[in-house]
Design a protein around this motif. Structure first.
Motif, PDB file in Angstrom:
ATOM      1  N   ASP A   1       0.878  -1.117   0.033  1.00 31.46           N
ATOM      2  CA  ASP A   1      -0.244   0.040  -0.097  1.00 31.46           C
ATOM      3  C   ASP A   1       0.820   1.352  -0.064  1.00 31.46           C
ATOM      4  O   ASP A   1       0.429   2.011  -0.645  1.00 31.46           O
TER       5      ASP A   1
ATOM      6  N   THR B   1     -10.287   4.554   8.208  1.00 21.97           N
ATOM      7  CA  THR B   1      -8.868   4.625   7.637  1.00 21.97           C
ATOM      8  C   THR B   1      -9.197   4.868   6.252  1.00 21.97           C
ATOM      9  O   THR B   1     -10.321   4.261   5.497  1.00 21.97           O
TER      10      THR B   1
ATOM     11  N   ARG C   1      -7.621   5.633   1.686  1.00 25.40           N
ATOM     12  CA  ARG C   1      -6.700   4.968   0.996  1.00 25.40           C
ATOM     13  C   ARG C   1      -6.513   5.534  -0.243  1.00 25.40           C
ATOM     14  O   ARG C   1      -8.053   4.947  -0.443  1.00 25.40           O
TER      15      ARG C   1
ATOM     16  N   GLN D   1      -1.984   7.149   2.981  1.00 24.83           N
ATOM     17  CA  GLN D   1      -3.397   6.368   4.206  1.00 24.83           C
ATOM     18  C   GLN D   1      -3.152   7.453   4.797  1.00 24.83           C
ATOM     19  O   GLN D   1      -2.480   8.215   6.093  1.00 24.83           O
TER      20      GLN D   1
END
Lengths: 474, 199
Positions: A111, B155, B157, B162
């Protein structure tokens, strides 16, 4: 002398490559689906047969050990997904959890991985002289969803409800991120619906906020089987808001499903709504709920197409592409549940075709794949030309042969996943019950201990012509 | 062509070298700021515990109440509603320790109930303990207050960025009257971003 030196240099380089790649990935020259055939074969239902049981156990242990050797390899992620599912289907939850944790940490590393990673560039570079399989496996979006889906069942298997709820929240987050990545496509679907005068607002009250237009696009990357599973989990744990949201998302993708419409109406009622429909599939005071998750078959593997291209100077360049041969796909069968007296309880409904998710993923990789393929063809052509110049016709022949042998498409993907995910839901009176599950080819009976007002999850997996069953009491 | 080969040879050598890097192990400061990932970490745990304890013991009605006595408290579970497997017991343990050390509260430990019961049973029934010195049943002090709460997160992203937001809520309720005497909240925001280049 010079010629010999160059030949020597070439050999050294090639050897170095093979040495390196030998530890980098095992799917370099053996196609991944061929390797996976062995893992798939190892998934068998536990048997009490004194002759078959030890043999099956040895086969499984061998495959697990073989997969374990890949833990440090470049494709560790892929092998651990396979190993995790294998372990889970054999009720080895803690080991399966450890493997999926590794997969999850690999996904998370990526990520926030740097835009340019030197080791990655090196792999891409060597992929130019060998093939796509040199590039470490990165995992697909739908595989990430399934990883968390499996991890949730590992926690359920360990009776850790809190842990399972964390995984179900995590999987919702990942599905949301997938949606955000595809926002543009969803927007285009709206425009198309608008252009064709499709009215999306003719739905009753409890279905407010539903999006059937977007659902058609979402079904290619979002996983309704996981939505349904988490919805059933939230409903069983009394979190009706979360349950309603997930049932609605599952219905968006499967807009014709009567089962899910019924589920939405039932949960709406629990939240204080007065739904129009009366058949809500609610358990009576002395009944418990059984939700069955049926996973049928194996997800199809990628096929390979090789295109040999003659070069101007008499050599051959071979190109290899992965594709899905949908004509070879088996038709998924539904599962039927019957009680002791062979009275039908319910028939499963397909909510996800994992093949569709896999095809969509491959489609998205094609542009990058084409670029690398073109670069590789150029590099290999250079190698041929150089070999011809230095070593004459023999060199060119050798280089052509190397090219044709080395060129193979990237056919890697999580292959022990099911082909379809199906669901059904029914109520049984409390106490010990036996439920018979059958497909057109196989059947099995599962003893269940039903508690009033409580939910029991039954997972049925149809592989290698047998039904593997697992029971999770919530 | 040779140039081409040489470049690859260099890359390969690089690959071989990175594979050989060895480990380095050292001790660090347990309270140092930790930013390895955007996940829940030691710094978050410490800052939550510090904020909760400071809030609670400086809250005027609590200051007044604890001026002359040390009320007995019991800590219930903190519900984990985040997308991470967080050991919330570890957070409440730290809070409990800090509160105890502040000298303003006393605690009953529900996790030790079974062990205490076994020990008392042993003192009573084994015949090995002097009955005059054995701890008697029915003399424990009941808790006056309960601490409980939950922890949630959001959260996001996208494109290599993030963002994680944590919210920790702790409440103290009077067990007899059911009145919530105090509530505290701690928010944490962490962001992670892709760097351009790395090994």
């Amino acid at each position: 002398m010079n010629r010999v030196l160059t030949a020597l240099r070439l050999t050294v380089l090639c050897t170095l490559y093979f040495l390196l790649q030998g530890c980098a990935t095992s799917s370099l020259f053996t196609s991944y689906p061929d390797q996976a055939a062995v893992f798939k074969q190892a998934i068998v239902a536990p048997t009490a047969d004194p002759i078959a049981a030890p043999a099956a156990k040895t086969a499984l242990d061998n495959v697990l050990a073989e997969l374990n050797e890949e833990r440090e390899s470049a494709d560790a992620m892929l092998y651990m997904m396979e190993r995790g599912r294998l372990l889970q289907l054999n009720n080895m939850y803690p080991d399966s959890k450890a493997d999926f944790n590794l997969v999850i940490s690999k996904f998370e590393e990526k990520d926030l991985a740097s835009t340019v990673e030197v080791s990655d560039v090196a792999a891409q570079g060597s992929s130019l002289l060998v093939n796509e399989n040199v590039i470490p496996y990165k995992g697909a979006g739908y595989e990430r969803i399934f990883t968390h889906h499996h991890q949730a069942f590992n926690y359920l298997g360990e009776k850790d409800i809190d842990g399972a709820s964390v995984e179900f929240r995590k999987v919702a987050l990942e599905q949301q991120i997938l949606l955000e990545q595809h926002e543009k496509e969803v927007a285009e679907a709206y425009e198309e619906a608008d252009a064709n005068n499709i009215d999306v607002s003719t739905l009753s009250n409890e279905f407010a906020g539903l999006d059937t237009v977007a659902g058609k696009v979402k079904s290619s990357f979002q996983n309704a089987y996981t939505f349904y599973t988490s919805a059933a989990f939230w409903e069983a744990s009394g979190e009706y808001n979360s349950a309603l949201v997930d049932y609605k998302k599952a219905l968006e993708i499967n807009s014709d499903s009567d089962l899910i419409k019924q589920d939405i109406a039932r949960v709406s009622k629990k939240l204080g709504d007065r739904p129009a429909r009366k058949d809500l599939n609610e358990p009576k005071a002395n009944e418990g709920v059984v939700v069955v998750f049926f996973e049928d078959g194996f997800v199809p593997a990628k096929s390979e197409i090789k295109i040999p291209l003659p070069t101007f100077d008499g050599g051959l360049i071979s190109l290899a592409f992965p594709y899905y041969d949908t004509s070879l796909w088996p038709v998924s069968q539904p599962l039927k549940a019957m009680d002791d007296n062979f009275k039908e309880l319910a028939v499963s409904e397909t909510v996800v075709d994992v093949g569709v998710l896999a095809v969509k993923d491959l489609k998205e990789q094609i542009p990058a794949l084409l670029v690398r393929q073109a670069l590789r063809a150029a590099a290999k052509y250079q190698l041929q030309k150089e070999s011809a110049k230095q070593l004459g016709i023999a060199g060119q022949l050798a280089a052509s042969a190397y090219n044709i042998i080395s060129e193979s498409a990237d056919r890697r993907s999580w292959l022990t996943l099911p082909h379809t995910g199906q669901v059904m839901r029914f109520n049984l009176s409390e106490g010990d019950q036996e439920v018979r599950f059958s497909t057109p080819l196989t059947e099995t009976a599962v003893p269940l201990t039903i508690k009033a007002k409580r939910t029991t999850f039954v997972r049925v997996v149809n592989v290698n012509n047998q039904l593997i069953t697992q029971v999770y009491a919530l | 062509m040779m140039k081409f080969m040489n470049i690859f040879a260099v890359i390969l050598a690089g690959l071989l070298l990175t594979a050989c890097s060895s480990q380095k192990i050292q001790y660090g400061d347990a309270t140092a700021v930790e930013t390895t990932t955007t996940g829940f970490g030691s710094t978050d745990l410490q800052s939550i515990a510090a904020k909760m304890v400071d809030d609670l013991i400086s809250f005027p009605p609590i200051v007044q109440m604890t001026a002359n006595r040390r009320p007995v408290v019991f800590v219930d579970k903190i519900k984990n509603k985040t997308t991470e497997h967080i050991d919330t017991e570890s957070i409440t343990d730290t809070i409990q320790t800090k509160l105890l050390q502040s000298g303003k509260f006393r605690f009953v430990d529900m996790t030790a109930v079974k062990a205490i019961q076994e020990q008392m049973q042993f003192q009573m029934d084994s015949g090995m303990v002097d009955p005059n010195k054995a701890a008697a049943f029915g003399k424990q002090t009941g808790a006056e207050f309960m601490l409980y709460g939950n922890m949630s997160s959001i959260t996001k992203r996208n494109n290599g960025v993030q963002d994680v937001y944590y919210k920790f809520t702790l409440k103290m309720v009077n067990l007899e009257s059911g009145i919530m005497e105090w509530a505290g909240e701690k928010e944490i925001r962490k962001t992670g971003e892709k760097t351009f280049m790395s090994m």
